[in-house]
Design a protein around this motif. Structure first.
Motif, PDB file in Angstrom:
ATOM      1  N   LEU C  67       0.815  -1.212   0.000  1.00  0.00           N
ATOM      2  CA  LEU C  67       0.000   0.000   0.000  1.00  0.00           C
ATOM      3  C   LEU C  67       0.848   1.262   0.000  1.00  0.00           C
ATOM      4  O   LEU C  67       0.329   2.354   0.158  1.00  0.00           O
ATOM      5  CB  LEU C  67      -0.877   0.037   1.263  1.00  0.00           C
ATOM      6  N   ARG C  68       2.169   1.073  -0.176  1.00  0.00           N
ATOM      7  CA  ARG C  68       3.079   2.213  -0.090  1.00  0.00           C
ATOM      8  C   ARG C  68       2.681   3.368  -0.961  1.00  0.00           C
ATOM      9  O   ARG C  68       2.544   4.487  -0.539  1.00  0.00           O
ATOM     10  CB  ARG C  68       4.483   1.779  -0.513  1.00  0.00           C
ATOM     11  N   LYS C  69       2.491   3.019  -2.302  1.00  0.00           N
ATOM     12  CA  LYS C  69       2.268   4.110  -3.247  1.00  0.00           C
ATOM     13  C   LYS C  69       0.795   4.422  -3.288  1.00  0.00           C
ATOM     14  O   LYS C  69      -0.032   3.553  -3.573  1.00  0.00           O
ATOM     15  CB  LYS C  69       2.679   3.665  -4.658  1.00  0.00           C
ATOM     16  N   ARG C  70       0.508   5.678  -2.990  1.00  0.00           N
ATOM     17  CA  ARG C  70      -0.906   6.003  -3.021  1.00  0.00           C
ATOM     18  C   ARG C  70      -1.146   7.238  -3.856  1.00  0.00           C
ATOM     19  O   ARG C  70      -0.244   8.029  -4.094  1.00  0.00           O
ATOM     20  CB  ARG C  70      -1.409   6.202  -1.610  1.00  0.00           C
ATOM     21  N   THR C  71      -2.377   7.384  -4.299  1.00  0.00           N
ATOM     22  CA  THR C  71      -2.703   8.512  -5.158  1.00  0.00           C
ATOM     23  C   THR C  71      -4.146   8.900  -4.905  1.00  0.00           C
ATOM     24  O   THR C  71      -4.936   8.131  -4.374  1.00  0.00           O
ATOM     25  CB  THR C  71      -2.517   8.120  -6.626  1.00  0.00           C
TER      26      THR C  71
END
Lengths: 214, 683, 345
Positions: C67-71
């Motif tokens: 879930l590190r990269k979020r937008t």
């Protein structure tokens, strides 16, 4: 922020007026939650009604209620001097409860009634599954038989079997000749079955007889 | 953004637009103007709406065959049963909060825990999963309706009547009290007097018929009614999950039918199936029940796996990793699920060698589940994620289901199971896998597909509250139960002594129950609010890839004006600007395209039956048979005759009897089998 | 916001874990073993628990890392339909290796489970000298000590004494419905199924009292169908056993005699047996030595005079639905009866 809200509001108003899909045709909106479903209303109404009634057949009482009848209230004869009417027939509440009839069946074998009456066919004692009754077939007669005992071998169980259990036995004895309602009478037991279960026994019309047991 | 990506973006947008307007680039060279084309399309849609119009009013409610309406009814009814089951659970938790509590007497408690289990397993979980299949399988495969719309109506009414039967019994003090799996001899005629268990046994019949009907419909639709181009390796994972579930239902339900019918006949007509004294066997019941009972939990769980894949694909915005592995994992879970049932019977005198086989199988089933978890994590890894509520529930699934699966491995081992079988450890495990594995994905699916059903979005903020309340509440209720089981607390106890020391953990669990209930309440409030005032959703608010998102929200009755020709596993994402569409299906009678199983080559234009009263009549005949069959065996004879008559009327009824338009225009059904035209027709 | 909403649940979970591990002792506890069977199973438990916990933590870390990269970009950005070959290959390798590790772990569990199961089976049943026949009734336990010498056979109820360090063989029967015999500190459970005979052996390595409870739902009073297993040194056990084979103690004092008379003249005699007296019914528990038992009513009440009086008079208050009826004895009669029963040591 305000712009978003305003935009959403306009959309909401549009939607409420009846929006349109891409082609401009009018599309009916289906709400998944129709609180006014006619069927749902009927169901709710009846469910509420039913809540307030109770199903007698399934009643189970675990504390010992007082006896419905006493054995010295029993009379054997229908003839009385004077003009007085017949005593009111007494109902055995256990006759209406499937749990009690089933307990009666358990007690019949555990208290060794089957030692003389076997599975209802009799032997040492008279048969209980036939239509012949020496001392009467009414609940209070059978109650009296169990509590007082009878000549020629029926022991008296006064004080030995509590009243509610006697009533359960009375219900069971009556079920052996099919006197109980079919949905209340016990069904087959989990042991060797010597005869049809009480539920599948035909109702026999009781017959008063003075024949002593053989 | 590179030049290639830009080009891709542009052609992607153009393709979306063209697709929506129902035309392909091939027409850009034709002599018709855009306005004339739009007008022709509008006229076609009007005709379709008339043909596929749903009947209105009370009469209409009983005869409507629209699969979306039936599915929504299933969902609402199942949700009402979920709430009832939840209330029963709350009552149980109140009773167990303190030792020697007198809130419920043992008789009432026994009826409540039995009804709770029965409701959740038979009246909530299976029907709601079937409902999602009935709603979405046709939409995802590009069909105008399900394969057997009238059978669908029958299935719903049989389910509704079964549920009403159980609850009428429950409110009349005739609710079953022998546990949701009702072992003999306790549930047999000698130890469960009255009609309580008979009502349970017959309710099983109703829900099992309904499940079988749902399975047949889903399999028929998924195999034979796919849009052209949706070959078998392009079927969405949701549909795969529903198909596997359908097959499991077909193989598992007969076993419970036998178990419940034998039990009912032991109780009603003095048979001796389960009477050891006369040659029967009490363990036979357990085998028959659990041969169904274990696949049953997979029947509940596998559709939920089918919810997770689309949600992950949509929010990760990339293709799923390991499509083939996921499909094979679903199929092998379904298959192995039939070889586990004895793990419910490790405490019986079955020989140890035999039991060990089931230990191995029960552990083996963790492999496909593990593969699925790894593939999903691989899909999420590295993608930019927009964590909306549906994805939040999927993450909740990961946390809860994995723990439940691991405790399942502990229960799979015979020696360890002999300590924790029939204790609160099992209660904890089963709720972890069922709530974590099925209910959490289900709520995620509610948030994900609510816009498609209603055209409005559920509130995100309330969604977060919903999720966290449910997650925290759930953990508070069920995590301590693991310890309670190890501390010696058996299942199905209406109370416990203070000296056992179980009071603290039970109190925590009871408090958690109300937190969980608050979460569910937030959902209900959210749904009711959103219906009136939610943000309007367009066709595709999430930007998803499967076909149900290519039609308006909520979908028109006929689903697709022009059935698309699918060009890949991700139809919307992979649609090119010149994607062909299916033209030539009749707009004046209900028709859809039937295609081949493997490659979805068009085979014939198929008449879809319209609304009819007969499914309801047959459902009532079924109800008469089985409800009166509780009291007398003659009901089966009378009921069979009634059912025969109503079925005959159904079979001979005009497929378009209720469809006024078809009757007025005199357009009789014609079974022709030309290949449907795939080229654009002259308008 | 996400940070806070993730810390709170973590705190709560830690609290729950702490509470759970706080209660590891107890006389009805599966992970507080007092005998070889339970010890065996407890070791298997710890192996599986530790491995499973590690696996769970690792999976959760993997999920959180994913879930590190979020937008918060809109939903119409271009989807990734053609990820690079290399990243796909990496993922495939990772998934395959994780699956292999899973299979290996499962094999370890399978072998551990199987070997644990083998040690649970008694290899030489003739070795031990103590054999008990346990029959489950609704809602009490009938315990019958077997012996080759018939005069050493006796029946008691709801309380089992065993010598420390000696394996005891149980043969399990159900009289009415399915029950389950479970003494967590000593062994796993086995079902008592009508029509079948099941067997289990267990052994206590430490003297003490262990509580067992019925673990298969058997009706209204399933919750209160418990039993005590008292493990004592061999001499004490022999003495106890010797006493149990004797007939009942004669009523000595007047009060006790009166109590015995009441026993024979009311409902008691219909269901309960007292060896050495005319009372011989075995519908209910055998009361020959009831005075020496620690608990009554299937380990529900401590065996004191007061509890016994309350139980006789109002059994339905303590265990609604159980088969013992209520009574209406006068105070004096009740006291006399209790006095007599308590004298039956």
């Amino acid at each position: 922020m305000l712009k978003k809200r305003f935009h959403a509001k306009t959309q909401r108003t549009q939607r409420r007026k009846g929006g349109s899909n891409a082609s401009g045709a009018h599309v009916k909106f289906d709400r998944p939650l129709r609180l006014c479903d006619p069927l749902r209303l009927c169901v709710t109404f009846f469910a509420c009604l039913l809540c307030f009634s109770a199903c007698k057949r399934e009643q189970r009482q675990f504390t010992t209620p007082p006896a419905t009848f006493k054995s010295y209230d029993v009379t054997m004869s229908d003839i009385r001097p004077g003009v007085g009417g017949m005593p009111m027939p007494v109902q055995n509440p256990a006759d209406q409860h499937a749990f009690d009839a089933n307990e009666g069946k358990r007690l019949f074998s555990q208290y060794n009634c089957s030692g003389c009456h076997f599975n209802g066919g009799g032997g040492i004692g008279p048969p209980l599954m036939d239509e012949k009754w020496i001392y009467g077939e009414r609940p209070e007669n059978i109650y009296s038989t169990i509590v007082e005992g009878r000549p020629n071998g029926m022991p008296s169980f006064r004080q030995k079997i509590p009243d509610n259990q006697v009533q359960q036995l009375v219900a069971y004895v009556r079920s052996m000749s099919g006197q109980l309602r079919k949905d209340v009478a016990p069904t087959r037991n989990d042991s060797m079955n010597a005869r049809r279960s009480e539920q599948r026994t035909e109702r026999k019309t009781p017959l008063q007889t003075t024949e002593p047991p053989q | 953004m590179s030049h290639e990506e830009e080009q891709r973006n542009i052609s992607h947008e153009k393709a979306q637009k063209a697709h929506k307007e129902g035309r392909s680039d091939k027409w850009s060279n034709s002599t018709i103007s855009d306005e004339e084309l739009a007008e022709a399309m509008r006229q076609e849609r009007e005709e379709l709406e008339k043909t596929w119009a749903r009947p209105s009013g009370v009469w209409g409610w009983f005869t409507d065959t629209d699969h979306k309406a039936i599915a929504k009814r299933y969902i609402v009814t199942a949700f009402v049963f979920f709430l009832l089951g939840g209330i029963e659970a709350a009552l149980m938790r109140i009773q167990l909060a303190f030792p020697e509590n007198h809130f419920l007497n043992p008789d009432r408690y026994n009826q409540i825990f039995t009804t709770h289990g029965t409701t959740m397993m038979f009246l909530f979980a299976v029907p709601i999963m079937t409902a999602f299949g009935i709603y979405f399988v046709p939409l995802m495969v590009g069909a105008r309706d399900v394969a057997f719309p009238r059978l669908n109506v029958y299935g719903y009414f049989v389910y509704l009547i079964g549920g009403l039967l159980l609850y009428t019994g429950f409110f009349l003090n005739t609710g079953p009290d022998a546990g949701w799996f009702a072992y003999v001899p306790l549930s047999g005629p000698a130890y469960s007097p009255g009609k309580r268990v008979d009502i349970w046994a017959q309710m099983i019949t109703f829900t099992e018929i309904s499940a079988l009907v749902g399975a047949i419909i889903v399999i028929g639709t998924a195999f034979k009614m796919r849009a052209p181009g949706m070959s078998i390796n392009r079927i969405p994972l949701f549909v795969w999950a529903q198909v596997v579930t359908g097959f499991m239902i077909i193989f598992a339900m007969p076993a419970v039918m036998l178990a419940s019918s034998f039990l009912a006949s032991d109780r009603l007509i003095d048979t001796h199936f389960f009477n050891p004294a006369e040659g029967g066997d009490a363990i036979l019941y357990q085998h028959l029940f659990w041969f169904f009972g274990h696949p049953e939990v997979y029947i509940i769980f596998i559709p939920a796996l089918g919810f997770i894949s689309p949600i992950i694909v949509t929010f990760a915005r990339r293709k799923i990793f390991g499509y083939v592995a996921l499909v094979l994992a679903l199929i092998s879970t379904g298959f192995i699920g039939f070889g586990l049932w004895v793990h419910h019977m490790f405490a019986t005198p079955i020989p140890q060698m035999g039991q060990s086989f089931f230990t191995a199988a029960s552990m083996m089933i963790a492999i496909p589940s593990g593969v699925q978890i790894f593939c999903w994590i691989a899909t999420l890894w590295g993608s930019k994620l927009n964590i909306k509520t549906p994805l939040l529930f999927v993450l909740g699934f990961f946390a809860i289901f994995v723990l439940g699966g691991l405790t399942g491995l502990m229960l799979a081992s015979v020696p360890l199971d002999l300590q924790i079988h029939d204790t609160f450890f099992v209660v904890a495990h089963l709720h972890y896998v069922l709530i974590g594995g099925a209910v959490f994905p289900l709520f995620g699916a509610f948030y994900y597909w609510f816009p498609k059903w209603t055209g409005r979005m559920l509130s995100e903020r309330a969604g977060r509250w919903n999720f966290w309340l449910m997650f925290i509440g759930f953990t508070l209720v069920f995590f301590p139960m693991h310890q309670l089981g190890l501390n010696g607390m058996p299942r199905r106890v209406y109370t416990y002594l203070p000296e056992t020391g179980w009071g603290t953990l039970n109190l925590i669990a009871s408090i958690g129950a109300f937190v969980l209930a608050a979460g569910v309440l937030v959902f209900i409030v959210n749904a009711i609010w959103a219906l009136r005032a939610g943000i309007v959703a367009g066709d595709n608010p999430w930007g998803a890839d499967s076909l149900e998102w290519s039609i308006p929200s909520p979908p028109p009755n006929y689903n697709f004006h022009n059935i698309p020709v699918v060009q890949g596993r991700y139809p919307i994402w992979q649609a090119t600007a010149d994607a062909p569409i299916v033209r030539g299906l009749n707009t004046k009678k209900r028709e859809t395209l039937v295609t081949s199983v493997m490659d979805a080559q068009p085979e014939l234009r198929f008449d879809i039956p319209g609304p009819s009263l007969w499914p309801l009549m047959v459902a009532l005949a079924t109800a008469v048979t089985f409800i009166i069959g509780i009291f007398t065996p003659w009901a089966f004879l009378v009921g069979a005759i009634l059912a025969g008559i109503t079925l005959a009327c159904w079979f001979f009824a005009d497929p378009n009897y209720e469809n006024k338009h078809a009757r007025e225009t005199g357009d009789k059904s014609e079974h022709v089998s030309p290949r449907a035209e795939l080229q654009p027709k002259e308008v | 916001m996400i940070q806070i909403t993730r810390t709170i649940p973590r705190l709560i979970l830690t609290l729950i874990a702490a509470l759970c591990f706080a209660s590891c002792g107890g006389i009805q506890n599966a992970i507080n073993p007092a005998g070889p069977n339970a010890q065996n199973i407890s070791s298997l438990w710890w192996l599986m628990f530790i491995v499973c916990s590690i696996v769970f933590v690792l999976v959760m870390i993997a999920v959180l890392l994913a879930l590190r990269k979020r937008t918060v970009e809109a939903a119409d950005r271009v989807p990734m339909l053609e990820p690079s070959e290399e990243s796909e290959r990496r993922r495939r390798n990772v998934v395959i290796s994780l699956t292999t590790i899973t299979v290996i772990i499962l094999f370890v569990f399978l072998i551990a489970s199987y070997s644990s199961g083998r040690s649970l089976r008694l290899n030489d049943p003739t070795k031990n000298g103590l054999s008990i026949e346990l029959t489950g009734h609704q809602w009490w336990w009938e315990v019958r000590y077997q012996d080759v010498d018939a005069s050493n056979i006796f029946t008691t109820a709801n309380e089992i004494h065993i010598p420390v360090g000696v394996p005891v063989m149980f043969s399990l029967r159900g009289a009415d419905v399915i029950h389950s015999f479970w003494v967590p500190n000593l062994a796993g459970k086995k079902d008592l199924i009508p029509g079948k005979i099941n067997t289990i052996w267990l052994q206590a390595d430490k003297p003490g009292v262990y509580r067992g409870q019925c673990a298969e739902y058997c009706g209204l009073q399933h919750a209160k169908m418990a039993l005590w297993v008292v493990a004592e040194p061999q001499e004490q056990f022999n003495a106890w056993r010797q006493n149990q084979t004797q007939q009942a103690v004669q009523a000595a004092s007047d009060v006790q005699k009166r109590g015995q008379q009441i026993f024979f003249s009311t409902t008691c005699v219909m269901c309960h047996a007292i060896n050495g007296t005319p009372a011989g019914s075995n519908i209910g528990p055998n009361l020959t030595h009831v005075g020496s038992r620690h608990m009554i009513a299937a380990a529900t009440l401590v065996n004191t005079r007061e509890h016994m009086a309350q139980w006789i008079q109002n059994s339905q208050t303590f265990k609604p639905g159980n088969k013992m009826p209520q009574h209406n004895l006068s105070d004096a009669d009740l006291q006399a009866l209790v006095e007599y029963l308590q004298s039956l040591k």
